[in-house]
Write a protein that holds these residues in place. Sequence first.
Motif, PDB file in Angstrom:
ATOM      1  N   ALA A  64      -8.340 -12.961   9.418  1.00  0.00           N
ATOM      2  CA  ALA A  64      -7.158 -12.264   8.901  1.00  0.00           C
ATOM      3  C   ALA A  64      -7.149 -10.791   9.308  1.00  0.00           C
ATOM      4  O   ALA A  64      -6.143 -10.102   9.171  1.00  0.00           O
ATOM      5  N   CYS A  65      -8.279 -10.293   9.780  1.00  0.00           N
ATOM      6  CA  CYS A  65      -8.294  -8.915  10.304  1.00  0.00           C
ATOM      7  C   CYS A  65      -7.968  -8.979  11.795  1.00  0.00           C
ATOM      8  O   CYS A  65      -8.748  -9.530  12.585  1.00  0.00           O
ATOM      9  N   PRO A  66      -6.820  -8.423  12.213  1.00  0.00           N
ATOM     10  CA  PRO A  66      -6.437  -8.532  13.628  1.00  0.00           C
ATOM     11  C   PRO A  66      -7.338  -7.740  14.564  1.00  0.00           C
ATOM     12  O   PRO A  66      -7.273  -7.918  15.778  1.00  0.00           O
ATOM     13  N   TYR A  67      -8.174  -6.855  14.006  1.00  0.00           N
ATOM     14  CA  TYR A  67      -9.028  -6.023  14.860  1.00  0.00           C
ATOM     15  C   TYR A  67     -10.432  -6.594  15.030  1.00  0.00           C
ATOM     16  O   TYR A  67     -11.269  -6.007  15.699  1.00  0.00           O
ATOM     17  N   LEU A  68     -10.680  -7.732  14.389  1.00  0.00           N
ATOM     18  CA  LEU A  68     -12.007  -8.339  14.482  1.00  0.00           C
ATOM     19  C   LEU A  68     -12.039  -9.300  15.680  1.00  0.00           C
ATOM     20  O   LEU A  68     -11.146 -10.142  15.826  1.00  0.00           O
ATOM     21  N   SER A 101      -8.403  -1.993   1.825  1.00  0.00           N
ATOM     22  CA  SER A 101      -9.491  -1.338   2.569  1.00  0.00           C
ATOM     23  C   SER A 101     -10.371  -2.388   3.237  1.00  0.00           C
ATOM     24  O   SER A 101     -10.371  -3.565   2.859  1.00  0.00           O
ATOM     25  N   CYS A 102     -11.152  -1.916   4.197  1.00  0.00           N
ATOM     26  CA  CYS A 102     -12.068  -2.832   4.886  1.00  0.00           C
ATOM     27  C   CYS A 102     -13.125  -3.360   3.915  1.00  0.00           C
ATOM     28  O   CYS A 102     -13.531  -4.516   4.012  1.00  0.00           O
ATOM     29  N   MET A 103     -13.579  -2.521   2.978  1.00  0.00           N
ATOM     30  CA  MET A 103     -14.604  -2.976   2.035  1.00  0.00           C
ATOM     31  C   MET A 103     -14.030  -4.065   1.111  1.00  0.00           C
ATOM     32  O   MET A 103     -14.683  -5.072   0.826  1.00  0.00           O
ATOM     33  N   ALA A 104     -12.765  -3.857   0.673  1.00  0.00           N
ATOM     34  CA  ALA A 104     -12.126  -4.878  -0.181  1.00  0.00           C
ATOM     35  C   ALA A 104     -11.963  -6.173   0.615  1.00  0.00           C
ATOM     36  O   ALA A 104     -12.124  -7.278   0.073  1.00  0.00           O
ATOM     37  N   PHE A 105     -11.654  -6.042   1.890  1.00  0.00           N
ATOM     38  CA  PHE A 105     -11.514  -7.231   2.740  1.00  0.00           C
ATOM     39  C   PHE A 105     -12.844  -7.968   2.851  1.00  0.00           C
ATOM     40  O   PHE A 105     -12.910  -9.195   2.722  1.00  0.00           O
ATOM     41  N   ALA A 106     -13.926  -7.200   3.057  1.00  0.00           N
ATOM     42  CA  ALA A 106     -15.259  -7.817   3.184  1.00  0.00           C
ATOM     43  C   ALA A 106     -15.599  -8.597   1.909  1.00  0.00           C
ATOM     44  O   ALA A 106     -16.097  -9.729   1.966  1.00  0.00           O
ATOM     45  N   THR A 138     -11.029   1.166   9.398  1.00  0.00           N
ATOM     46  CA  THR A 138      -9.891   2.097   9.426  1.00  0.00           C
ATOM     47  C   THR A 138      -9.056   2.011   8.151  1.00  0.00           C
ATOM     48  O   THR A 138      -8.147   2.810   7.956  1.00  0.00           O
ATOM     49  N   ASN A 139      -9.348   1.013   7.336  1.00  0.00           N
ATOM     50  CA  ASN A 139      -8.609   0.811   6.075  1.00  0.00           C
ATOM     51  C   ASN A 139      -7.095   0.758   6.315  1.00  0.00           C
ATOM     52  O   ASN A 139      -6.315   1.311   5.535  1.00  0.00           O
ATOM     53  N   CYS A 140      -6.689   0.095   7.379  1.00  0.00           N
ATOM     54  CA  CYS A 140      -5.266   0.082   7.746  1.00  0.00           C
ATOM     55  C   CYS A 140      -4.434  -0.836   6.852  1.00  0.00           C
ATOM     56  O   CYS A 140      -3.222  -0.703   6.777  1.00  0.00           O
ATOM     57  N   GLY A 141      -5.052  -1.783   6.193  1.00  0.00           N
ATOM     58  CA  GLY A 141      -4.337  -2.657   5.260  1.00  0.00           C
ATOM     59  C   GLY A 141      -3.603  -3.824   5.892  1.00  0.00           C
ATOM     60  O   GLY A 141      -2.926  -4.587   5.200  1.00  0.00           O
TER      61      GLY A 141
HETATM   62  S1  SF4 Z   1     -10.268  -5.309   7.578  1.00  0.00           S
HETATM   63 FE1  SF4 Z   1      -9.136  -5.039   9.451  1.00  0.00          FE
HETATM   64  S2  SF4 Z   1      -7.003  -5.237   8.887  1.00  0.00           S
HETATM   65 FE2  SF4 Z   1      -8.176  -4.973   6.978  1.00  0.00          FE
HETATM   66  S3  SF4 Z   1      -8.130  -2.816   6.572  1.00  0.00           S
HETATM   67 FE3  SF4 Z   1      -9.965  -3.145   7.767  1.00  0.00          FE
HETATM   68  S4  SF4 Z   1      -9.363  -2.877   9.891  1.00  0.00           S
HETATM   69 FE4  SF4 Z   1      -7.504  -3.070   8.721  1.00  0.00          FE
END
Ligand code: SF4
Length: 272
Positions: free
Chosen positions: A43-47, A26-31, A17-20
Amino acid sequence: MSELKNPLEIYAALAKTNCGQCGVPSCMAFAAAVLQGQKKPAACPYLDPAVAAQLSQRIVQRRSLEEDHQQAIEQLRRQVAVLDFSLLAPRLGARLVDGNLAINCLGKDFCITPAGEMISDCHLNHWIYVPLLHYILLCQGKEVQGEWVPYATLPGAAEWSQYFSHRCEEPLRQLADAHRDLIFEMFHLFGAQPVALAGGADHSLTILPLPKVPFLINYWEPEEGFDSKLNILLDRSAAENSNAQSINLLARGIIEMFRQLILRHSRDGKLF
Ligand code: SF4
């Protein structure tokens, strides 16, 4: 459980969702940040916590290049610390100054203390430190032969030769194309000697990154319809006075130094 090597494997488990809310945009940057050890999957609350824990177990944290070099330096220093510098100095083409080995690199003295520490007026970095310590440990004092060979022919060069061509020769060619006069002015400031060669290069010069490890640099200027060319050759004796890894580091360090000098100390194509 297999090791995670690709950020897409992490991305596949995310909400996309790229919610930040994880602190990256973004989710890709997080990955990517997770794979590099900069973020924890949790650190991703939706995982799902169970999925986050599973991902954590599959990520192998690697040491950075700096950490690898630091560890190599510590090991090499211990080996250097048991050597008798007075016996070694003539073989290395070095001088003994106040008990330290003074080794000339590109016209500047770098001193190695009996404990293996490096002292110099120049900016110190691992690009020169590891090659200097290897030089002390490996140099057999073989005299320069005057027979120039490609880097790839050195023993042990196989694993480094692509890197040498992509990270040393190619960036130097690009620097020479963009700042031709400046690059050759800098080479001469660092003691380069012009060489006449039959290879048809427009510029051929030798530099001495270590007293018994000269580099020959050949540069062909671009011509209509043809790109420029550049190669860095080594004297046949290089294999007996250093090793492929150190020669690679030296070349990379010199090119990085030139790039920094151009960025910081040039204006209108001239050094100041
Ligand atoms: S990794 Fe999780 S918290 Fe980060 S942008 Fe994606 S959904 Fe949002």
